[in-house]
Design an enzyme around this catalytic site. Structure first.
Site, short mmCIF file in Angstrom:
data_model
loop_
_atom_site.label_atom_id
_atom_site.label_comp_id
_atom_site.label_asym_id
_atom_site.label_seq_id
_atom_site.Cartn_x
_atom_site.Cartn_y
_atom_site.Cartn_z
N GLU A 247 57.28 25.59 33.87
CA GLU A 247 57.85 26.71 33.12
C GLU A 247 58.46 26.13 31.86
O GLU A 247 59.36 25.29 31.92
CB GLU A 247 58.92 27.44 33.93
CG GLU A 247 59.55 28.60 33.16
CD GLU A 247 60.87 29.04 33.76
OE1 GLU A 247 61.84 29.17 32.99
OE2 GLU A 247 60.93 29.22 34.99
N CYS B 298 65.56 30.01 28.31
CA CYS B 298 64.11 30.07 28.04
C CYS B 298 63.70 31.46 27.60
O CYS B 298 62.80 31.63 26.78
CB CYS B 298 63.33 29.69 29.30
SG CYS B 298 63.70 28.06 29.95
#
Length: 989
Positions: A742, A776
């Site tokens: 990720e 993120c």
């Protein structure tokens, strides 16, 4: 001041309410029945709320379409988008006349206009011809006019002069009618907004006072209602000190002017998290009034009966009145933010709800509060705001028994029929709560009233429905029956997984222990691993894998559940470490602990479901079974921005799938990881199934990835490092092992001209600057439609000026420092480039003398989406306009965003439902958020992860994640090999 906890068990509070003296409900029903019968025989005008809800109930598509048009259409500045919005909503419903309307002519006319619009308007995304376009624009214009007329039914005037003129007209038939003028609008987002509202309030008080009879007492004259969140852009408990320094003086100028004019001024109610703050400010005002204007009897407070602490609030107001020797006014209402309060409690995982979850409970609390108010007259002047005939009759009964002075209140545009009948029989003082403002500014208010009164359980809705019998309409709230209410927030996800518990930072008893622990927390030193330590750990984990994998999945899941319980019990300890080591503000630390708990419970439940052997079909005499088992030693490399949640999520998933785990935390945050590993060991995870290895990624991380015993890698971090890991895995000999990555994103938010600017700015501030932009999922690129860009950017700039940059140990801090000096230097270089190449929109002020790695949140407007070429991991926002040229359409914007190559999160702000779905379908991203912020994905609710340069999938916290940590084995057994298929032979002849 201190009130009970807002999340007390509702059943306990209701039992206490039931101990109040019962009313003579037969007498209540007897008094209210003729009022209801008369209203049903002589229904309200077509445009009244009661008639509107009967014609277009919110349980049908027509009602929802009308509500959504009312909420958005008037504020849309461009014809193209207005057409698209109208087409989207009118196309979802049919407005044909019929259905037993009490106003067939008006209903038929409105139905024909709306149905014509549905047929004429083009579908979203189509290219209509000239005649269609002319027809569409005509219908949109007619719809706009119709909504303006609708707004006039619920807004007394566009400004105070118009409202006063209309009030005088209404008083022609009712000379004793009184008004409380409410200068409406959204809460302030900027200092300029607050100044504008303050000026409007001052002007309104001056104009109202000019119209007052010289000898009128406050309860006999018109007054004004003040919304505190309109007078300060940061009206929230965390800014308490600032509010007393800045908001209280503003309030006093209004109170003093109202006192001088001898008119009433009421502080409106806000959400439950602001209740104690509102009461503290109210007490400060009362103390000043007692000194400067002791003879004035016009200071008032609105109390929401649906809050479980409402009875204590009215008792507190009565105490204040006695303590300061004042006569205070209290407007008792049912409440206006019920659904928001429920959602907040569920999202925060509170122990209970701050509001009653059943209408009967609210009605019961209303009567209990009314009794207390009447018992404390004349120190308190009660004002009962309700449209419920049973409640009105009950209040009249209690007031007669006590001989107390009071007044009733109704909302402008509602309840006229009931009060028409009440006033025929009872000499009751009546005040109208009268909204004032431009129609386009009051749409959110209008929709709120539609939602409140359009619910099937509401009295207003049922009053208009002749199918509801009188006994059901006028049922006693003391006879509690039926639905027990909503499940508690802990049960949000059902019996398999409790919702993670939280603390309410608005509650002093919850908040102070966390900050005290954080102030006392010292960050321990974690020794770094060398090459020998890495080799030894991998050897131990490789040897321990088989034993851990052989542990039944129920046993592995039980260890994770024990860890979840232990982590919740040690919340303060871990929050303190997150604040100290990861530089998080407390709200983010609390949320991260909850996310880690959710990961533990979710993966435990998922593993027990998915790792059970799966029987497969096959021919007779044969059994086939699919099994999942661990792969070996999994290397989990986690980031510093979520050093507990992501670390725990990776490790828990790998462990529960049967793997042993080499956990490598970020260099900046090893202490949090070390504490969590120790907790897992203490909850039953063997040390030879989990080892912590701290050190630089270039040495420790690289060695773990290269190790021949590495059976898989879970990584969260930069795209650059993920690619390096990918190359390293590809280059080494041995099995091909999975990489679950990720990585970052250039996350965009698309905003069209139907979006509510205040809602957009709230979402942008949270998405771009919360956690100092170090998420993120954080917003990096804001795409604003050209027709609203200037207005939204002005509001955004003002809101950014109100943010507080500072020490995370201070509760008022919104934005703490970035993670370290290296990150600060890189961000500063990027900001310097933007200073030279882009247009500055706004920069949050940095307090003088602030030390450390703080970076002021900043926003710049760039010329093109392509200028944003890489992720900037901090509080830096880029803005681009769309709606013309190469970015003429939403599709063009999404195509350009897709071309950047990242695919993590996307925000969409629009009231055009079809557009939102089309954008989501076109976007190559993992998570799409519509009409909300883009951060804070919840485990099992919003599985998180991207595609392209943003990651490999599968999504963390989702139903497919664990499968990537496992290998599959099919076991086929020929059961007929030893003597034939006995079962077949026994049953087949």
């Amino acid at each position: 001041m201190r009130l009970p906890r807002p999340d007390r068990p509702e059943a306990d509070v209701v039992q206490a309410l039931l101990r109040q003296p019962a009313l003579r409900w037969d007498a209540v029903r007897q008094a209210a029945t003729p009022w209801v019968q008369a209203v049903r025989e002589h229904p309200a005008p077509f445009w009244a709320m009661e008639s509107l809800l009967k014609e277009y109930p919110l349980s049908r598509p027509e009602g929802l379409a009308l509500m959504r048009l009312a909420e958005a259409l008037l504020r849309v500045p461009d014809v193209e988008t207005a057409m698209a919005l109208a087409a989207d909503q009118l196309g979802r419903a049919r407005f044909d006349a019929g259905g037993g309307s009490a106003h067939p002519l008006l209903a038929g006319l409105s139905a024909r206009v709306l149905e014509l619009g549905r047929r004429l308007l083009p579908a979203e995304g189509s290219a209509p011809g000239l005649l269609q376009r002319l027809g569409a624009q005509t219908v949109v214009a007619a719809a706009v006019r119709a909504l303006q007329l609708l707004g006039r039914q619920f807004v007394l005037g566009r400004h105070i002069d118009e409202a006063l003129h209309e009030a005088q007209a209404q008083r022609a038939g009712q000379p004793a009618l009184r008004f409380s003028f409410d200068m409406l609008g959204e809460g302030a987002r900027t200092g300029r907004d607050a100044e504008r509202y303050l000026a409007a309030y001052h002007h309104a008080i001056e104009r109202i006072a000019r119209e007052q009879p010289a000898d009128a007492a406050p309860e006999q004259a018109d007054g004004i209602s003040i919304k505190l969140s309109a007078l300060h852009p940061r009206y929230e408990p965390a800014q308490r000190q600032r509010l007393f320094a800045e908001l209280l003086p503003r309030l006093w100028t209004l109170v003093e002017r109202a006192a001088r004019a001898n008119m009433n001024l009421t502080i409106d109610a806000e959400e439950s998290e602001r209740l104690e703050l509102s009461l503290d400010l109210f007490e400060a005002l009362a103390a000043r009034v007692a000194q400067a204007w002791p003879q004035w009897q016009g200071l008032g407070l609105a109390v929401q009966a649906y809050q479980t602490r409402s009875l204590e609030v009215v008792q507190e107001v009565a105490r204040l009145a006695a303590a300061y020797r004042l006569r205070l006014m209290v407007r008792l209402v049912k409440g206006a933010y019920w659904d928001d309060e429920i959602k907040r409690a569920q999202e925060l995982g509170l122990a209970g709800y701050p509001v009653y979850t059943r209408k009967q409970h609210t009605d019961l609390a209303y009567l209990a509060c009314a009794r207390v108010l009447l018992d404390h007259a004349p120190q308190v002047f009660p004002q009962f705001a309700t449209h419920n005939a049973g409640t009105i009759a009950a209040v009249l009964q209690m007031a007669r028994e006590r001989g107390a002075a009071f007044e009733m209140q109704r909302l402008h545009g509602m309840g006229e029929g009931i009060y028409r009948e009440v006033l025929k029989r009872e000499p009751v003082a009546l005040r109208v709560y009268a909204p004032v403002g431009e129609h386009r500014d009051l749409l959110a208010y209008l929709v709120r009233r539609l939602l409140e009164n359009g619910a099937n359980s509401s009295f207003v809705h049922q009053l208009a429905d002749a199918r509801v019998p009188l006994d059901a309409l006028l049922v006693s709230p003391f006879n509690l029956q039926g639905d027990p209410g909503l499940p508690l927030p802990a049960a949000l996800y059902g019996p398999a997984r409790p919702n993670s518990a939280s603390v309410d930072l608005a509650c002093l008893a919850d908040r102070e222990p966390l900050y005290a622990t954080a102030r006392d927390t010292a960050v321990p030193t974690v020794p770094e691993a060398d090459a020998a330590a890495v080799d030894a750990a991998m050897q131990r984990l490789h040897a321990g894998f088989a034993r851990w994998d052989a542990t039944p999945v129920a046993g592995r899941g039980a260890a994770l559940r024990r860890a979840a319980e232990a982590l919740e019990a040690r919340r303060a300890e871990f929050c303190g470490l997150l604040v100290r080591e990861a530089r998080k503000v407390m709200a983010d630390a609390v949320a991260e602990v909850r996310e880690a708990v959710d990961f533990l419970r979710y993966y435990a439940a998922e593993a027990e479901q998915r790792f059970a052997p799966l029987a497969l079909p096959g021919p007779t005499g044969e059994s086939n079974e699919l099994r999942l088992r661990g792969r070996g030693v999994f290397v989990c490399i986690s980031p510093w921005n979520f050093p507990l949640a992501i670390f725990t999520g990776q490790v828990a998933a790998a462990l529960v799938a049967g793997n042993s785990v080499a956990a490598k935390p970020a260099e900046q945050t090893p202490a949090v990881a070390q504490r969590m590993v120790a907790l897992l060991h203490g909850c039953g995870v063997p040390e030879d199934a989990l080892q912590l290895l701290h050190g630089p990624g270039e040495t420790v991380g690289a060695a773990l990835v290269r190790d021949a015993r590495c059976a898989g890698v879970a990584f969260t971090g930069s795209t650059e490092v993920a690619k390096a890991i990918q190359r390293s895995l590809a280059d080494k000999d041995g099995p091909i092992v999975p990489l679950i990555a990720e990585t970052g994103g250039i996350n965009a938010m698309l905003v069209d001209s139907t979006a509510l600017p205040e809602q957009v700015v709230d979402a942008v501030i949270q998405s771009a600057f919360r956690s100092a932009g170090q998420r993120c999922s954080a917003l990096r690129l804001l795409c604003l439609h050209v027709h609203i860009a200037d207005a939204v950017l002005r509001m955004l700039a003002g809101a950014m000026q109100e943010l507080v940059v500072g020490d995370p140990l201070q509760r008022s801090t919104d934005v703490g420092p970035v993670i370290d000096a290296q990150a600060h230097a890189a961000l500063a270089r990027h900001v310097a480039r933007l200073d030279a190449q882009a247009r500055l929109v706004a920069r949050t002020p940095l307090p003088a003398g602030l030390a450390g790695d703080h970076l002021a949140p900043v926003a710049y407007e760039v010329r093109d989406i392509a200028e944003v070429r890489e992720e900037v991991f901090g509080p830096v926002l880029h803005v681009v306009r769309w709606g013309s040229g190469e970015l003429a359409t939403p599709e063009a914007v999404i195509d350009r965003v897709n071309a950047l190559g990242y695919g993590l999160t996307l925000g969409v702000q629009t009231r055009i439902e079809g557009r939102a779905l089309q954008v989501a379908q076109r976007a190559r991203v993992g998570n799409v958020y519509v009409n909300r912020n883009m951060i804070g994905a919840v485990v099992g609710v919003q599985p998180f992860g991207g595609e392209g340069l943003s990651g490999t999938g599968p999504k963390a916290g989702g139903p497919h994640y664990l499968l990537r940590f496992a290998s599959e084995q099919t076991l086929t057994i020929n059961t007929a090999a030893a003597g034939g298929n006995a079962a077949l032979l026994a049953g087949g002849r």
